[in-house]
Design an enzyme around this catalytic site. Sequence first.
Site, mmCIF file in Angstrom:
data_model
loop_
_atom_site.group_PDB
_atom_site.id
_atom_site.type_symbol
_atom_site.label_atom_id
_atom_site.label_comp_id
_atom_site.label_asym_id
_atom_site.label_seq_id
_atom_site.Cartn_x
_atom_site.Cartn_y
_atom_site.Cartn_z
ATOM 1 N N ASP A 97 33.345 -17.487 -1.069
ATOM 2 C CA ASP A 97 32.107 -16.929 0.541
ATOM 3 C C ASP A 97 30.847 -16.308 0.528
ATOM 4 O O ASP A 97 30.880 -15.287 0.051
ATOM 5 C CB ASP A 97 33.383 -16.298 1.378
ATOM 6 N N HIS A 153 34.594 -18.266 -7.761
ATOM 7 C CA HIS A 153 35.813 -19.643 -8.404
ATOM 8 C C HIS A 153 34.863 -20.313 -9.304
ATOM 9 O O HIS A 153 33.624 -20.290 -8.529
ATOM 10 C CB HIS A 153 36.267 -19.987 -7.489
ATOM 11 N N SER A 255 28.485 -8.325 -2.489
ATOM 12 C CA SER A 255 27.389 -8.060 -3.534
ATOM 13 C C SER A 255 27.135 -9.441 -3.213
ATOM 14 O O SER A 255 26.927 -10.116 -2.445
ATOM 15 C CB SER A 255 27.938 -8.346 -5.080
#
Length: 295
Positions: A97, A153, A255
């Site tokens: 995200d 991911h 981050s």
Amino acid sequence: MASSIQSLTKREQINFLLTNRIPRRYLTFFIGWLSQIESPIFTKILIRVWQLFADDLRLQDAKKQRFSSLRECFTRQLKDGLRPVVKHPDTVTSPCDAVIGAYGKVDGTQVFQAKGFPYDISELIPDPRLHHKYRNGSFVTLRLKSSMYHRFHAPIDCSVSKITYISGDTWNVNPVALKRVEKLFCKNERAVIELQQDHPTSSITLVPVAAILVASMKFHFLKDTLDLKYQGPNQIPCYVDLKKGDEMGYFQHGSTIILFATSNYHFCDVIQLGAEIKMGQPLMSGHLSRFSKQY
């Protein structure tokens, strides 16, 4: 209009001073210690304070609603089915995200972190082989806000044989700092992960960049956590096969991940600067085309 611009500039200056002109390393150690304290009541108080600064924190999407520590909240998993992954083999999906901070073509080996602030791939990635591989390729900067889902991911079916760890500073990686600190990404702590594929002409590399309050990258296929206390080798061998969407690891806090792709990949039409993208949504393809954009 002039007064609103002046007000924005003042807020940016205050933001920059508060998050960068402080002992960044020691504050990061302190938050790391604080986030590990296991106390449901204390954690609830810390989350309430966090929500004062991050009003888009949506914990209702989390798999569990009660947390024993702030770190458990930072690294929360989501309910099953909330991040469907596009399975088409030619599509590169977002590994996390994020907010699209910058994207476009690599100019030779030059990349832009923000308007007027270029850096060379060699300053970010120490491997000369990868400098050549991504010459005139593409890049995208994916910024994970502190309120977002912090796990990342695999964006393609791939294998990973090593991770290169580069120790560094802990500058804030928000847009305010990117406009003021030249070559910021090249100064911060980071890792380089080449995602190996069956296609010899196609290549994707991820560069997770840590920041203030973060400085902690955990990969499920490595024994050690990569953080400011890590004392191991810079080249860390690992042997893992990943399917698109498989969880690779997580940041302790928000981050950035910079994704590099060879020139045969192109951005999907929905990609726009400042737009939010979810893990598993289409990011790039071998068939869709899009011209370069950056701040």
